[in-house]
Design a protein around this motif. Structure first.
Motif, PDB file in Angstrom:
ATOM      1  N   TRP A 179       8.029 -10.328  -1.351  1.00  0.00           N
ATOM      2  CA  TRP A 179       7.619 -11.568  -0.702  1.00  0.00           C
ATOM      3  C   TRP A 179       8.632 -12.001   0.364  1.00  0.00           C
ATOM      4  O   TRP A 179       8.292 -12.695   1.316  1.00  0.00           O
ATOM      5  CB  TRP A 179       7.465 -12.688  -1.730  1.00  0.00           C
ATOM      6  N   SER A 180       9.887 -11.584   0.200  1.00  0.00           N
ATOM      7  CA  SER A 180      10.913 -11.954   1.177  1.00  0.00           C
ATOM      8  C   SER A 180      10.680 -11.288   2.526  1.00  0.00           C
ATOM      9  O   SER A 180      11.181 -11.753   3.553  1.00  0.00           O
ATOM     10  CB  SER A 180      12.300 -11.577   0.651  1.00  0.00           C
ATOM     11  N   ILE A 181       9.910 -10.195   2.556  1.00  0.00           N
ATOM     12  CA  ILE A 181       9.543  -9.539   3.807  1.00  0.00           C
ATOM     13  C   ILE A 181       8.258 -10.119   4.370  1.00  0.00           C
ATOM     14  O   ILE A 181       8.098 -10.278   5.584  1.00  0.00           O
ATOM     15  CB  ILE A 181       9.380  -8.013   3.590  1.00  0.00           C
ATOM     16  N   VAL A 182       7.338 -10.490   3.484  1.00  0.00           N
ATOM     17  CA  VAL A 182       5.991 -10.896   3.897  1.00  0.00           C
ATOM     18  C   VAL A 182       5.935 -12.342   4.401  1.00  0.00           C
ATOM     19  O   VAL A 182       5.423 -12.619   5.495  1.00  0.00           O
ATOM     20  CB  VAL A 182       5.002 -10.704   2.722  1.00  0.00           C
ATOM     21  N   LEU A 183       6.468 -13.283   3.632  1.00  0.00           N
ATOM     22  CA  LEU A 183       6.315 -14.707   3.956  1.00  0.00           C
ATOM     23  C   LEU A 183       6.920 -15.111   5.305  1.00  0.00           C
ATOM     24  O   LEU A 183       6.310 -15.907   6.036  1.00  0.00           O
ATOM     25  CB  LEU A 183       6.904 -15.567   2.838  1.00  0.00           C
ATOM     26  N   PRO A 184       8.109 -14.617   5.681  1.00  0.00           N
ATOM     27  CA  PRO A 184       8.677 -15.045   6.968  1.00  0.00           C
ATOM     28  C   PRO A 184       7.813 -14.706   8.173  1.00  0.00           C
ATOM     29  O   PRO A 184       7.874 -15.402   9.192  1.00  0.00           O
ATOM     30  CB  PRO A 184      10.019 -14.290   7.022  1.00  0.00           C
ATOM     31  N   ILE A 185       7.006 -13.671   8.072  1.00  0.00           N
ATOM     32  CA  ILE A 185       6.122 -13.325   9.193  1.00  0.00           C
ATOM     33  C   ILE A 185       5.143 -14.452   9.466  1.00  0.00           C
ATOM     34  O   ILE A 185       4.919 -14.849  10.619  1.00  0.00           O
ATOM     35  CB  ILE A 185       5.366 -12.011   8.885  1.00  0.00           C
ATOM     36  N   LEU A 186       4.581 -15.001   8.412  1.00  0.00           N
ATOM     37  CA  LEU A 186       3.631 -16.103   8.556  1.00  0.00           C
ATOM     38  C   LEU A 186       4.327 -17.396   8.970  1.00  0.00           C
ATOM     39  O   LEU A 186       3.862 -18.111   9.858  1.00  0.00           O
ATOM     40  CB  LEU A 186       2.891 -16.310   7.232  1.00  0.00           C
ATOM     41  N   LEU A 187       5.457 -17.674   8.371  1.00  0.00           N
ATOM     42  CA  LEU A 187       6.129 -18.956   8.586  1.00  0.00           C
ATOM     43  C   LEU A 187       6.731 -19.112   9.977  1.00  0.00           C
ATOM     44  O   LEU A 187       7.028 -20.238  10.403  1.00  0.00           O
ATOM     45  CB  LEU A 187       7.226 -19.139   7.529  1.00  0.00           C
ATOM     46  N   THR A 188       6.925 -18.008  10.703  1.00  0.00           N
ATOM     47  CA  THR A 188       7.558 -18.094  12.028  1.00  0.00           C
ATOM     48  C   THR A 188       6.576 -18.000  13.194  1.00  0.00           C
ATOM     49  O   THR A 188       6.991 -18.120  14.345  1.00  0.00           O
ATOM     50  CB  THR A 188       8.623 -16.988  12.178  1.00  0.00           C
ATOM     51  N   VAL A 189       5.288 -17.811  12.936  1.00  0.00           N
ATOM     52  CA  VAL A 189       4.304 -17.755  14.024  1.00  0.00           C
ATOM     53  C   VAL A 189       4.279 -19.039  14.855  1.00  0.00           C
ATOM     54  O   VAL A 189       4.097 -18.995  16.077  1.00  0.00           O
ATOM     55  CB  VAL A 189       2.897 -17.428  13.483  1.00  0.00           C
ATOM     56  N   PRO A 190       4.475 -20.246  14.257  1.00  0.00           N
ATOM     57  CA  PRO A 190       4.478 -21.471  15.071  1.00  0.00           C
ATOM     58  C   PRO A 190       5.481 -21.464  16.218  1.00  0.00           C
ATOM     59  O   PRO A 190       5.320 -22.232  17.176  1.00  0.00           O
ATOM     60  CB  PRO A 190       4.809 -22.558  14.038  1.00  0.00           C
ATOM     61  N   VAL A 191       6.509 -20.629  16.154  1.00  0.00           N
ATOM     62  CA  VAL A 191       7.458 -20.524  17.268  1.00  0.00           C
ATOM     63  C   VAL A 191       6.724 -20.136  18.548  1.00  0.00           C
ATOM     64  O   VAL A 191       6.960 -20.705  19.624  1.00  0.00           O
ATOM     65  CB  VAL A 191       8.552 -19.480  16.945  1.00  0.00           C
ATOM     66  N   TRP A 192       5.818 -19.169  18.441  1.00  0.00           N
ATOM     67  CA  TRP A 192       5.055 -18.717  19.610  1.00  0.00           C
ATOM     68  C   TRP A 192       4.112 -19.805  20.102  1.00  0.00           C
ATOM     69  O   TRP A 192       3.908 -19.975  21.304  1.00  0.00           O
ATOM     70  CB  TRP A 192       4.286 -17.441  19.277  1.00  0.00           C
ATOM     71  N   VAL A 193       3.527 -20.535  19.187  1.00  0.00           N
ATOM     72  CA  VAL A 193       2.620 -21.626  19.564  1.00  0.00           C
ATOM     73  C   VAL A 193       3.370 -22.668  20.390  1.00  0.00           C
ATOM     74  O   VAL A 193       2.949 -23.051  21.488  1.00  0.00           O
ATOM     75  CB  VAL A 193       2.013 -22.287  18.305  1.00  0.00           C
ATOM     76  N   ILE A 194       4.498 -23.108  19.877  1.00  0.00           N
ATOM     77  CA  ILE A 194       5.249 -24.191  20.517  1.00  0.00           C
ATOM     78  C   ILE A 194       5.795 -23.779  21.877  1.00  0.00           C
ATOM     79  O   ILE A 194       5.617 -24.487  22.887  1.00  0.00           O
ATOM     80  CB  ILE A 194       6.400 -24.650  19.592  1.00  0.00           C
TER      81      ILE A 194
END
Length: 424
Positions: A179-194
């Motif tokens: 999960w330590s590899i998987v979750l950060p991918i989802l949690l950091t997508v808002p960087v691209w949005v902003i």
């Protein structure tokens, strides 16, 4: 004279773009090195294997969203068509992304059955949530590329990388396993949005419209086909190794790939993506395009080839020191796969060349042939274990890619001269 030649090569918008993307990716890899060291010491090959299954599923699905070809058409489109196509692209992205979110959740169950491990089902569904954020910044991102402001995606990449690696290490230290590899991918997508929305003023009109959607779809079809085949080649060895040689063998192979080719491949993709808007700017001037293309190849070769050779030669030294002794058996695999990176940027550049002159169908044909050849070689090598698979990856790239690169260059600049607009 040599100094003057170097200054000539290392100047201009292409080099600045490549510099921004390359620097961001280099920072990403430096940060990723710390993360990889942490994971190598805290995670087991079994954890790596599960993560490989989840991320491979995600990578293939991403082709239909992030690399669908809709954005590439906006980069290439004529100025007078841009407003209509942007609005249509926005709504097409929503349709695609909602569809892919639903499809990936459904696919998660047969993937779990295929590997005999239902632990992958929930994370595959959760990571699919990032598709629902993509339409909010995809058009802005494509327009930034069109305007050759590649500093912006470089900043996005650097910020997301820093945050992702920090979260990955934190979660790994908390004992969260794969999960330590998987979750950060989802949690950091808002960087691209902003960042993308902050740096481009385009917004949808608010009215649903699919005007001229066929134009976008026709262009995207070839582009999508190429990207899908590329993703299949990038991940089919994981799928086959995991299925036929086991999850632990996949974990060893996945580690070797990411500690070796993963570093080089990210830099290669950053550099070669700079070529596409660079060539699209002069797509109606064959002489200018030829000059830009060959100058780009020289620049990429000067950077990529020494980097890959240095990394491969130092692998026996840094792997046991940095990653620990338990990964020593992966060193031969790492070296072989790492060396396969040398011809890859030339194939990427040739594909960008064909796409920029609306010859994407030819690029699609080549990728279909190469993918079939690649899968056949992997299957043939499976009987020799993961070491045989690594040898086959190197051999097929070294033999096939130079032939394609030479053919694409000759087609665009020699054989198709009457059909493409010549220099005036």
């Amino acid at each position: 004279m040599l100094k003057a030649r170097l200054q000539s090569i290392l100047s201009g918008q292409f080099i600045r773009n490549m510099g921004w993307l390359g620097s961001a990716e280099l920072l990403n890899r430096v940060l990723r090195l710390g993360t990889t060291v942490t994971l190598a010491r805290l995670l087991t090959p079994y954890d790596y294997g599960l993560a490989a299954v989840i991320l491979t599923t995600q990578e293939i699905a991403n082709v239909f969203t992030l690399r669908s070809g809709i954005g590439a058409k906006l980069i290439q489109a004529k100025e007078e068509d841009l407003d209509i196509l942007c609005n249509t692209a926005y709504w097409m992205n929503w349709i695609l992304c909602i569809g892919m979110f639903t499809l990936q959740c459904l696919v998660a169950f047969p993937v779990g059955w295929f590997y005999g491990n239902n632990a992958v089902v929930l994370p595959i569904c959760i990571i699919a949530l990032n598709y629902l954020l993509l339409p909010t910044f995809a058009v802005q991102g494509s327009l930034i590329f069109r305007e050759n402001r590649l500093k912006i995606p470089a900043i996005c990449n650097a910020v997301q990388s820093g945050l992702m690696n920090a979260l990955t290490i934190t979660f790994a230290l908390m004992g969260m396993g794969f999960w330590s590899i998987v979750l950060p991918i989802l949690l950091t997508v808002p960087v691209w949005v902003i960042i993308n929305r902050a740096h481009h003023p385009w917004r949808p009109t608010g009215k649903f419209s699919l005007e001229r959607w066929q134009e976008l779809a026709n262009f995207a079809a070839n582009f999508l086909g190429v990207e899908l085949l590329t993703k299949i080649r990038a991940n089919v060895d994981y799928l086959l190794v995991g299925r036929f040689l086991g999850i632990e063998a996949l974990g060893m192979y996945y580690f070797a790939f990411n500690a070796g080719l993963g570093i080089s491949l990210s830099v290669i993709q950053s550099f070669t993506w700079s070529i596409y808007p660079h060539l699209c700017e002069v797509k109606d001037n064959l002489a200018a395009m030829r000059q830009r293309y060959f100058k780009s190849l020289k620049t990429i070769a000067m950077i990529i080839v020494p980097m890959v050779l240095l990394q491969a030669s130092l692998a026996p030294v840094y792997v046991p020191i940095v990653f620990s002794q338990k990964w020593v058996s992966a060193i031969p695999i790492l070296i072989l796969i790492c060396l396969s990176a040398i011809p890859r940027p030339f194939a990427e550049a040739a594909s960008m060349l064909l796409q920029s002159v609306d010859k994407g169908r030819l690029d699609l044909y080549w990728n279909a042939i190469f993918t079939g050849l690649f899968i056949a070689c992997i299957l043939g090598a499976m009987q020799f274990g993961i070491y045989g698979v690594a040898v086959s990856v190197l051999v097929v790239h070294v033999l096939a890619i130079p032939l394609f690169s030479l053919w694409a260059k000759n087609y665009v600049f020699r054989f198709s001269r009457p059909r493409l607009a010549p220099s005036k």
